[in-house]
Structure formats: C-alpha cells, structure tokens
Motif scaffolding. Structure first.
Motif, PDB file in Angstrom:
ATOM      1  N   ARG A  97       0.871  -1.284  -0.079  1.00 24.41           N
ATOM      2  CA  ARG A  97      -0.131   0.063   0.043  1.00 24.41           C
ATOM      3  C   ARG A  97       0.964   1.371   0.044  1.00 24.41           C
ATOM      4  O   ARG A  97       0.587   2.252  -0.886  1.00 24.41           O
ATOM      5  N   ALA A  98       1.738   1.231   0.829  1.00 27.54           N
ATOM      6  CA  ALA A  98       2.794   2.430   0.959  1.00 27.54           C
ATOM      7  C   ALA A  98       3.563   2.773  -0.372  1.00 27.54           C
ATOM      8  O   ALA A  98       3.755   3.959  -0.675  1.00 27.54           O
ATOM      9  N   GLU A  99       4.018   1.666  -1.045  1.00 26.93           N
ATOM     10  CA  GLU A  99       4.733   1.731  -2.226  1.00 26.93           C
ATOM     11  C   GLU A  99       3.731   2.053  -3.383  1.00 26.93           C
ATOM     12  O   GLU A  99       4.174   3.150  -4.030  1.00 26.93           O
ATOM     13  N   LYS A 100       2.482   1.756  -3.405  1.00 24.94           N
ATOM     14  CA  LYS A 100       1.635   2.019  -4.318  1.00 24.94           C
ATOM     15  C   LYS A 100       1.184   3.573  -4.117  1.00 24.94           C
ATOM     16  O   LYS A 100       1.268   4.366  -5.267  1.00 24.94           O
ATOM     17  N   LEU A 101       1.119   4.050  -2.982  1.00 27.49           N
ATOM     18  CA  LEU A 101       0.984   5.510  -2.822  1.00 27.49           C
ATOM     19  C   LEU A 101       1.950   6.329  -3.064  1.00 27.49           C
ATOM     20  O   LEU A 101       1.817   7.314  -3.739  1.00 27.49           O
ATOM     21  N   LYS A 102       3.128   5.881  -2.763  1.00 22.87           N
ATOM     22  CA  LYS A 102       4.327   6.619  -3.256  1.00 22.87           C
ATOM     23  C   LYS A 102       4.443   6.743  -4.591  1.00 22.87           C
ATOM     24  O   LYS A 102       4.729   7.875  -5.151  1.00 22.87           O
ATOM     25  N   ASP A 103       4.263   5.683  -5.604  1.00 18.67           N
ATOM     26  CA  ASP A 103       4.076   5.735  -7.012  1.00 18.67           C
ATOM     27  C   ASP A 103       3.105   6.834  -7.649  1.00 18.67           C
ATOM     28  O   ASP A 103       3.518   7.442  -8.407  1.00 18.67           O
ATOM     29  N   ILE A 104       1.717   6.554  -6.864  1.00 16.87           N
ATOM     30  CA  ILE A 104       0.878   7.424  -7.488  1.00 16.87           C
ATOM     31  C   ILE A 104       1.065   9.022  -7.243  1.00 16.87           C
ATOM     32  O   ILE A 104       0.923   9.679  -8.103  1.00 16.87           O
ATOM     33  N   ARG A 105       1.547   9.250  -5.791  1.00 15.04           N
ATOM     34  CA  ARG A 105       1.827  10.523  -5.480  1.00 15.04           C
ATOM     35  C   ARG A 105       2.921  11.268  -6.589  1.00 15.04           C
ATOM     36  O   ARG A 105       3.100  12.287  -6.908  1.00 15.04           O
ATOM     37  N   LEU A 117      -2.182   2.047 -15.455  1.00 11.98           N
ATOM     38  CA  LEU A 117      -3.343   2.657 -15.190  1.00 11.98           C
ATOM     39  C   LEU A 117      -3.441   3.971 -15.738  1.00 11.98           C
ATOM     40  O   LEU A 117      -2.353   4.701 -15.796  1.00 11.98           O
ATOM     41  N   SER A 118      -4.641   4.446 -15.921  1.00  7.95           N
ATOM     42  CA  SER A 118      -4.617   5.897 -16.625  1.00  7.95           C
ATOM     43  C   SER A 118      -4.777   6.827 -15.256  1.00  7.95           C
ATOM     44  O   SER A 118      -4.746   6.395 -14.192  1.00  7.95           O
ATOM     45  N   ILE A 119      -4.621   8.050 -15.755  1.00  7.59           N
ATOM     46  CA  ILE A 119      -4.621   9.144 -14.695  1.00  7.59           C
ATOM     47  C   ILE A 119      -5.882   8.985 -13.862  1.00  7.59           C
ATOM     48  O   ILE A 119      -5.900   9.101 -12.433  1.00  7.59           O
ATOM     49  N   GLU A 120      -7.168   8.903 -14.407  1.00  8.98           N
ATOM     50  CA  GLU A 120      -8.226   8.738 -13.588  1.00  8.98           C
ATOM     51  C   GLU A 120      -8.292   7.486 -12.793  1.00  8.98           C
ATOM     52  O   GLU A 120      -8.763   7.634 -11.602  1.00  8.98           O
ATOM     53  N   GLU A 121      -7.627   6.445 -13.125  1.00  9.05           N
ATOM     54  CA  GLU A 121      -7.668   5.035 -12.265  1.00  9.05           C
ATOM     55  C   GLU A 121      -6.869   5.490 -11.188  1.00  9.05           C
ATOM     56  O   GLU A 121      -7.125   4.952 -10.131  1.00  9.05           O
ATOM     57  N   SER A 122      -5.549   6.015 -11.478  1.00  9.56           N
ATOM     58  CA  SER A 122      -4.713   6.405 -10.582  1.00  9.56           C
ATOM     59  C   SER A 122      -5.268   7.157  -9.274  1.00  9.56           C
ATOM     60  O   SER A 122      -5.020   7.046  -8.162  1.00  9.56           O
ATOM     61  N   ARG A 127      -7.470   7.546  -3.749  1.00  7.79           N
ATOM     62  CA  ARG A 127      -8.320   7.764  -2.832  1.00  7.79           C
ATOM     63  C   ARG A 127      -8.939   6.453  -2.060  1.00  7.79           C
ATOM     64  O   ARG A 127      -8.974   6.426  -0.966  1.00  7.79           O
ATOM     65  N   ALA A 128      -8.924   5.169  -2.818  1.00  7.34           N
ATOM     66  CA  ALA A 128      -9.255   4.023  -1.995  1.00  7.34           C
ATOM     67  C   ALA A 128      -8.209   3.756  -1.004  1.00  7.34           C
ATOM     68  O   ALA A 128      -8.792   3.133  -0.028  1.00  7.34           O
ATOM     69  N   LEU A 129      -7.096   3.766  -1.512  1.00 11.92           N
ATOM     70  CA  LEU A 129      -5.884   3.214  -0.530  1.00 11.92           C
ATOM     71  C   LEU A 129      -5.725   4.381   0.529  1.00 11.92           C
ATOM     72  O   LEU A 129      -5.374   3.841   1.626  1.00 11.92           O
ATOM     73  N   GLU A 130      -5.984   5.471   0.596  1.00 11.27           N
ATOM     74  CA  GLU A 130      -6.105   6.480   1.487  1.00 11.27           C
ATOM     75  C   GLU A 130      -7.357   6.489   2.534  1.00 11.27           C
ATOM     76  O   GLU A 130      -6.971   6.322   3.859  1.00 11.27           O
ATOM     77  N   PHE A 131      -8.443   6.279   2.126  1.00  7.66           N
ATOM     78  CA  PHE A 131      -9.428   6.384   2.946  1.00  7.66           C
ATOM     79  C   PHE A 131     -10.463   5.148   3.053  1.00  7.66           C
ATOM     80  O   PHE A 131     -11.437   5.003   3.754  1.00  7.66           O
TER      81      PHE A 131
END
Length: 286
Positions: A97-105, A117-122, A127-131
């Motif tokens: 989860r932390a790695e995926k959030l880092k990549d997305i940010r 993933l598209s920008i919208e999917e990212s 949002r799902a990973l954070e909340f």
C-alpha cells in the motif's frame, strides 16, 4: 366545570372538551416529546450518512481496477510463502500500500499515470488506498484477523478535486530532494531540539550552508529533517519534538527511519505513534 371548544368538527357536530381534558392532552404530548431520544436519533442519522458515503465510495472503484489490485496483492502474499504469519501478511499488505501510494503521488506531481493505469484510475486508487483500504481488501476477498484499522474519513464532496498537501513557507529548490512523511537517520550535525527554522526551505538551506562552511575533517550535513506540524512530531525517543525543529544530519549511506506510515506492528509496540509519519526530510548530494 366550564368547558371549551376546540376546532374539531365531526359530521357537522362540534366536539367540546373541558379545560382539564385539554390540559391532559397537552401534558401527554409534552411527555411523548420528552421521551424521544433526540441525541440517539441524531447519532443514527449521522451514522447513516457515513455508511451511505462509504458505500458510495466503495462503488467508485471499477471492477477491472479492483481485479488489477487483487492480482498485485495476491502476488505480494504469494511471495511470502505458505508458512507466513498473520503479522508478516499484514506488513506485506501495508508495504504494498505504501509503495503504491508513493508511486501514485510521484506520478501525480508530474501529471503522469503509473504503469498499467490511466490518470483517472490512479486518482481513484489513491483515494481508495488512503480512505477505504479496509473496504478495498474486503471487496477483494481478503480479511486478516487481529488488526485495529485506523480509518480516515474524508468529508469533501465527491466531485471536488483533491488538494495537494501544502507545506508552509517558500518552495523548496530541487537540490533539497524534499520528501513528505519521511524521517532519515544519521549522525547529528546540528541538534534539532535547539535548532528551529521558520520553514522546511530554511531548514534545507541551513544544511546546504553548513556543508559549504564546514572545516576540513568535520561532518558535513547531507540530510535535513524538519517538523512541519504545528502540533509537534512523534519520535520514539524520550524528547518532545516541537513544530519547526530542524535536524541537520550526516550519513555516508543515508537510511530511512520511517516512511509514509508507521506499520501496524510498530504501532502495536508504540501506542502513542500516529498513523502517518509527521516529519519531512531530504538527502542532499555533496
């Protein structure tokens, strides 16, 4: 006993009530109203709104994206082997989860999408990973017992654009290599308890200045660690770390103390630790 008319008429016949009867009816109404559990009713209404909002968020993630997430998580768990413990599985999920959030940010900061993933999917996955991390696991058929979930609620309207985290003060130059929610170890060049700076940019500049002016043979700062939170920053040592603390450090091979979030096992051992690492830091090439 005198009687009084009230405005009820049935089949053309006026109904009369005595003053005592009217008083009893009014008293009955007052008692019924007083017996209504107002606070409980309001609490239930608030819970209904929360559940409705969370259910709506649960539906926001498309099935295809959930399947991609499920495949990645399953591979991460398979890498652990059949004899892995619950704690190891939990930490593997949190690490993913932390790695995926880092990549997305990181990709979001450059207005890019992460691989596959598209920008919208990212944006939706972030949002799902954070909340909605717990719900995301449940939707993918994953449930690991003996865990206390730290759920964060976002009350912003669904269509409102997400805000990037804002750090007070001037922008940091690229050479600062600033990283949010990060804490690096290293030998202390300047003790942060007595070294405060107005902003993260000032803290980074203090590191650059110290490295430039250091005498031959002296430690040269190549790591800065700053507390941007007005509530202070958590650390496992015995000191109370306050807002604007600026630590200047040196390490030949900088190593992370903590990144993004403290693990569940760490918070179990340190009950006062928050969910998110409050520090920000950077490694400077010297």
């Amino acid at each position: 006993m005198p009687s009084a008319h009230i405005g009820a008429v049935a089949l053309g016949v006026a109904v009369k009530y005595s003053e005592e009867q009217i008083r009893l009816v009014e008293e009955s109404i007052r008692i019924r109203r007083a017996a209504v559990p107002v606070e409980l009713v309001e609490a239930v209404k608030k819970l209904d709104k929360v559940f409705a909002r969370e259910e709506k968020r649960r539906k926001d993630l498309p099935l295809e994206l959930k399947q991609k997430v499920s495949y990645e998580i399953l591979n991460r768990l398979l890498d652990l082997g059949e004899n892995s413990s619950t704690t190891e599985q939990r930490e593997a999920l949190e690490s993913w989860r932390a790695e995926k959030l880092k990549d997305i940010r990181s990709a979001s900061a450059q207005n890019l999408s992460i691989s596959g993933l598209s920008i919208e999917e990212s944006r939706m996955l972030k949002r799902a990973l954070e909340f909605n991390w717990r719900m995301l696991l449940e939707d993918n058929g994953l449930w690991i017992p003996f865990i206390v979930w730290h759920t964060e609620h976002n009350d912003k309207p669904e269509n409102e654009p997400e805000e990037e985290e804002i750090i007070a003060g001037p922008p940091l130059p690229p050479e600062c290599n600033a990283q949010l929610h990060t804490d690096y170890g290293g030998a202390a060049v300047r003790w942060g308890l007595t070294h405060h700076k107005e902003s993260a940019a000032d803290c980074c500049q203090a590191c650059l200045d110290q490295a430039r002016r250091a005498r031959p043979g002296a430690l040269k700062c190549n790591i800065w660690v700053y507390c941007p939170s007005e509530y202070g920053c958590y650390s496992p040592d015995k000191y109370e770390h306050k807002h604007q603390e600026c630590w200047l450090k040196q390490a030949d091979h900088p190593k992370l103390n903590f990144k993004d979030r403290y693990s569940e096992s760490y918070r179990d051992a340190h009950p006062s630790a928050p969910v998110v690492v409050p520090w920000m830091a950077g490694v400077i090439a010297v």
